[in-house]
Design a protein around this motif. Structure first.
Motif, PDB file in Angstrom:
ATOM      1  N   GLU A 145      44.179  12.854   9.027  1.00  0.00           N
ATOM      2  CA  GLU A 145      45.067  11.728   8.710  1.00  0.00           C
ATOM      3  C   GLU A 145      45.147  10.733   9.851  1.00  0.00           C
ATOM      4  N   ARG A 146      44.553  11.077  10.972  1.00  0.00           N
ATOM      5  CA  ARG A 146      44.507  10.162  12.096  1.00  0.00           C
ATOM      6  C   ARG A 146      44.055   8.791  11.612  1.00  0.00           C
ATOM      7  N   THR A 147      44.762   7.752  12.019  1.00  0.00           N
ATOM      8  CA  THR A 147      44.463   6.422  11.506  1.00  0.00           C
ATOM      9  C   THR A 147      43.135   5.922  12.057  1.00  0.00           C
ATOM     10  N   ARG A 148      42.248   5.550  11.163  1.00  0.00           N
ATOM     11  CA  ARG A 148      40.961   5.015  11.584  1.00  0.00           C
ATOM     12  C   ARG A 148      40.853   3.540  11.222  1.00  0.00           C
ATOM     13  N   ALA A 149      41.685   3.077  10.272  1.00  0.00           N
ATOM     14  CA  ALA A 149      41.647   1.665   9.883  1.00  0.00           C
ATOM     15  C   ALA A 149      42.157   0.830  11.052  1.00  0.00           C
ATOM     16  N   PRO A 150      41.672  -0.416  11.163  1.00  0.00           N
ATOM     17  CA  PRO A 150      42.130  -1.233  12.286  1.00  0.00           C
ATOM     18  C   PRO A 150      43.622  -1.537  12.193  1.00  0.00           C
ATOM     19  N   ASP A 151      44.252  -1.637  13.358  1.00  0.00           N
ATOM     20  CA  ASP A 151      45.633  -2.104  13.410  1.00  0.00           C
ATOM     21  C   ASP A 151      45.641  -3.608  13.155  1.00  0.00           C
ATOM     22  N   SER A 152      46.851  -4.199  13.150  1.00  0.00           N
ATOM     23  CA  SER A 152      46.952  -5.632  12.841  1.00  0.00           C
ATOM     24  C   SER A 152      46.209  -6.497  13.857  1.00  0.00           C
ATOM     25  N   ASP A 153      45.969  -5.974  15.062  1.00  0.00           N
ATOM     26  CA  ASP A 153      45.210  -6.737  16.062  1.00  0.00           C
ATOM     27  C   ASP A 153      43.700  -6.548  15.919  1.00  0.00           C
TER      28      ASP A 153
ATOM     29  N   LEU B 257      41.998   5.761  18.291  1.00  0.00           N
ATOM     30  CA  LEU B 257      41.957   7.218  18.156  1.00  0.00           C
ATOM     31  C   LEU B 257      42.858   7.788  19.242  1.00  0.00           C
ATOM     32  N   PRO B 258      44.068   8.224  18.861  1.00  0.00           N
ATOM     33  CA  PRO B 258      44.967   8.757  19.892  1.00  0.00           C
ATOM     34  C   PRO B 258      44.428  10.075  20.446  1.00  0.00           C
ATOM     35  N   LEU B 259      44.609  10.233  21.723  1.00  0.00           N
ATOM     36  CA  LEU B 259      44.219  11.485  22.377  1.00  0.00           C
ATOM     37  C   LEU B 259      45.160  12.567  21.865  1.00  0.00           C
ATOM     38  N   ALA B 260      44.603  13.663  21.404  1.00  0.00           N
ATOM     39  CA  ALA B 260      45.479  14.716  20.895  1.00  0.00           C
ATOM     40  C   ALA B 260      46.361  15.237  22.015  1.00  0.00           C
ATOM     41  N   SER B 261      47.595  15.519  21.706  1.00  0.00           N
ATOM     42  CA  SER B 261      48.463  16.141  22.696  1.00  0.00           C
ATOM     43  C   SER B 261      48.039  17.605  22.814  1.00  0.00           C
TER      44      SER B 261
ATOM     45  N   ARG C  82      22.039  -7.573  18.445  1.00  0.00           N
ATOM     46  CA  ARG C  82      22.806  -8.581  19.189  1.00  0.00           C
ATOM     47  C   ARG C  82      24.315  -8.431  19.001  1.00  0.00           C
ATOM     48  N   THR C  83      24.711  -7.423  18.270  1.00  0.00           N
ATOM     49  CA  THR C  83      26.142  -7.189  18.029  1.00  0.00           C
ATOM     50  C   THR C  83      26.624  -6.087  18.968  1.00  0.00           C
ATOM     51  N   VAL C  84      27.700  -6.372  19.699  1.00  0.00           N
ATOM     52  CA  VAL C  84      28.214  -5.408  20.676  1.00  0.00           C
ATOM     53  C   VAL C  84      29.698  -5.159  20.413  1.00  0.00           C
ATOM     54  N   TYR C  85      30.049  -3.887  20.366  1.00  0.00           N
ATOM     55  CA  TYR C  85      31.452  -3.478  20.235  1.00  0.00           C
ATOM     56  C   TYR C  85      31.941  -3.000  21.603  1.00  0.00           C
ATOM     57  N   LEU C  86      33.209  -3.232  21.861  1.00  0.00           N
ATOM     58  CA  LEU C  86      33.837  -2.650  23.048  1.00  0.00           C
ATOM     59  C   LEU C  86      34.526  -1.347  22.642  1.00  0.00           C
ATOM     60  N   VAL C  87      34.119  -0.245  23.296  1.00  0.00           N
ATOM     61  CA  VAL C  87      34.785   1.047  23.105  1.00  0.00           C
ATOM     62  C   VAL C  87      35.474   1.368  24.420  1.00  0.00           C
ATOM     63  N   ARG C  88      36.762   1.630  24.360  1.00  0.00           N
ATOM     64  CA  ARG C  88      37.518   1.718  25.605  1.00  0.00           C
ATOM     65  C   ARG C  88      38.509   2.858  25.544  1.00  0.00           C
ATOM     66  N   PHE C  89      38.664   3.562  26.662  1.00  0.00           N
ATOM     67  CA  PHE C  89      39.792   4.493  26.740  1.00  0.00           C
ATOM     68  C   PHE C  89      40.914   3.786  27.476  1.00  0.00           C
ATOM     69  N   ASN C  90      42.033   3.647  26.787  1.00  0.00           N
ATOM     70  CA  ASN C  90      43.190   2.946  27.336  1.00  0.00           C
ATOM     71  C   ASN C  90      44.214   3.972  27.822  1.00  0.00           C
ATOM     72  N   PRO C  91      44.320   4.140  29.151  1.00  0.00           N
ATOM     73  CA  PRO C  91      45.209   5.182  29.683  1.00  0.00           C
ATOM     74  C   PRO C  91      46.686   4.924  29.374  1.00  0.00           C
ATOM     75  N   SER C  92      47.095   3.662  29.254  1.00  0.00           N
ATOM     76  CA  SER C  92      48.527   3.444  28.985  1.00  0.00           C
ATOM     77  C   SER C  92      48.873   3.762  27.539  1.00  0.00           C
ATOM     78  N   ALA C  93      47.903   3.613  26.621  1.00  0.00           N
ATOM     79  CA  ALA C  93      48.161   3.963  25.223  1.00  0.00           C
ATOM     80  C   ALA C  93      47.684   5.387  24.900  1.00  0.00           C
ATOM     81  N   LEU C  94      46.992   6.021  25.847  1.00  0.00           N
ATOM     82  CA  LEU C  94      46.375   7.340  25.631  1.00  0.00           C
ATOM     83  C   LEU C  94      45.582   7.368  24.329  1.00  0.00           C
ATOM     84  N   ALA C  95      44.734   6.351  24.171  1.00  0.00           N
ATOM     85  CA  ALA C  95      43.931   6.265  22.955  1.00  0.00           C
ATOM     86  C   ALA C  95      42.584   5.636  23.251  1.00  0.00           C
TER      87      ALA C  95
END
Ligand code: 0WD
Ligand code: CA
Length: 379
Positions: A3-11, A16-20, A341-354
């Protein structure tokens, strides 16, 4: 799970939240990697495909030797140029061209990247303060990942203080003092090769890289990673990988707090790094604060999880594998435009833990797949 949300948020960003520690990811599996090719970089930094020229043999260094010797005049540090995945892709193309000649299907993995990128992803559940950013491109069914590093950050790393450069040097100098170009069994005790070790120029352009195929969960991957040396001569009836070894340095450990930090951080990273590439041996050179080699210690990659198991606050390899597999599924599901020529940014965001995947950038100036690969014989 599921059930982890995979659809984009409004932004427009997918998360993908890091599992606790209590909400674990589905257990997953990693199959022992198989080497499919390799290459060597000489001092000119040109990749010699399928060459083991720069794969050296471990040879016990003299205790007490000075790791600062030769610094800075005999230290050539590779300039931070963007090499992208070029040598790795050239290797994969080479392997596929050979397969085509043998009427074998080409290898088209779900993922292709440097081993170091996968190490970062795998350690994320226990390195939650460390941000990482990757460029991702889907091309002919394979997702390619490379580190996204702003040029200023790369330059800053290179132009650090002399003290920082000396610390870096110690690691490379240990490698240089602990390896010889021929099996040590072929050497006499007074062989000049042994003495030449300490006089050598330390040149970080020189590397041997192994290219291997492995499966993480449902994803097949082709990874390239640097291998430091052979711990012995491989037998003709076994895979060369069995004799591969990773060399590391660490400050001598003098109290339980340091031992804890060594096990918690350093052993996690070296375990993930070595496990991913199927490197079964790890040799640590322990050094004093003033850069003298104190002693060496061998570990088997496979014994490291057992060494930390049950200790409070330690890492669990299954959690690393489960997270990495989930992360790969997340990337495969989000990176859908098949275009070089298409590039996605994949990032680990430590403040959002996602882990975040940002909207695709089309006709991107960050496009990184090289011409040689795009025009390759086998693609
Ligand atoms: O330019 C970059 N940002 C990077 C380039 C980052 C990571 C790797 N690379 C290059 C490596 O030079 C190599 O050609 O990719 C190739 C494969 O590397 P890998 O095996 O995937 O890298 P990793 O597992 O992160 O590191 C292995 C070794 C390091 O040894 P230790 O014992 O410290 O883990 O690769 C070397 C280093 O010796 N290495 C680098 N050498 C020069 N510049 C760098 C770097 N930035 N990063 C790792
Ligand atoms: Ca190393």
């Amino acid at each position: 799970r599921g059930e982890r949300t995979r659809a984009p948020d409004s932004d427009g960003v997918r998360r993908l939240p890091l599992a606790s520690p209590t909400a674990r990811f589905q257990p997953s599996t990693f199959t022992f990697p198989t080497e499919i090719g390799c290459f060597s970089f000489g001092p000119d930094r040109v990749a010699q495909q399928q060459s083991r020229a720069e794969l050296k043999y471990y040879c016990e260094p003299d205790p007490g030797c000075n790791l600062s010797d030769g610094f800075p005049d005999r230290f050539i540090q590779r300039a931070p140029t963007a090499e992208h995945l070029d040598a790795l892709l050239e290797c994969l193309d080479d392997v596929n061209a050979t397969r085509r000649d043998l009427a074998k299907e080409p290898i088209r993995p779900a993922l292709c990247t440097w081993r170091g990128i996968m190490t970062k992803i795998m350690c994320t559940p226990y390195s939650t303060r460390d941000e990482w950013q990757l460029n991702a491109t889907l091309f002919k069914g394979t997702v390619f990942l490379e580190e996204r590093e702003e040029p200023e950050a790369a330059a800053a790393k290179y132009g650090r203080s002399d003290r920082d450069r000396l610390f870096t040097y110690w690691g490379y100098k240990f490698e240089s003092l602990a390896t010889v170009p021929v099996p040590p069994s072929q050497l006499q005790p007074d062989d000049p090769v042994l003495r030449e070790r300490s006089a050598q120029v330390v040149d970080t352009n020189v590397q041997f890289c192994s290219v291997f195929r492995a499966t993480l969960g449902k994803h097949d991957m082709v990874l390239g990673g640097e291998v430091d040396c052979l711990i012995r001569e491989p037998r003709p009836d076994e895979r060369v990988q069995n004799a591969y070894a990773e060399l590391k340095t660490n400050r001598v450990i003098t109290d339980p707090r340091q031992q804890n930090s060594f096990e918690k951080f350093k052993l996690l990273r070296v375990w993930a790094q070595s496990y991913l590439a199927g490197v079964p041996n790890i040799i640590f050179g322990f050094r004093t604060d003033d850069g003298r080699l104190s002693h060496t210690k061998r570990f088997e990659t496979a014994e490291l999880p057992r060494l930390v198991r049950g200790k409070p606050g330690m890492w669990d390899p299954n959690r690393c594998i489960a997270f990495a597999a989930e992360c790969l599924t997340f990337i495969r599901d989000a990176v859908t435009v098949d275009d070089r020529r298409t590039v996605y940014l994949v990032r680990f965001n430590p403040s959002a833990l996602a882990v975040e995947i940002h909207p695709a950038e089309t006709d991107s100036p960050r496009a990184f797949l090289p011409g040689v690969y795009l025009e390759a014989k086998s693609v």
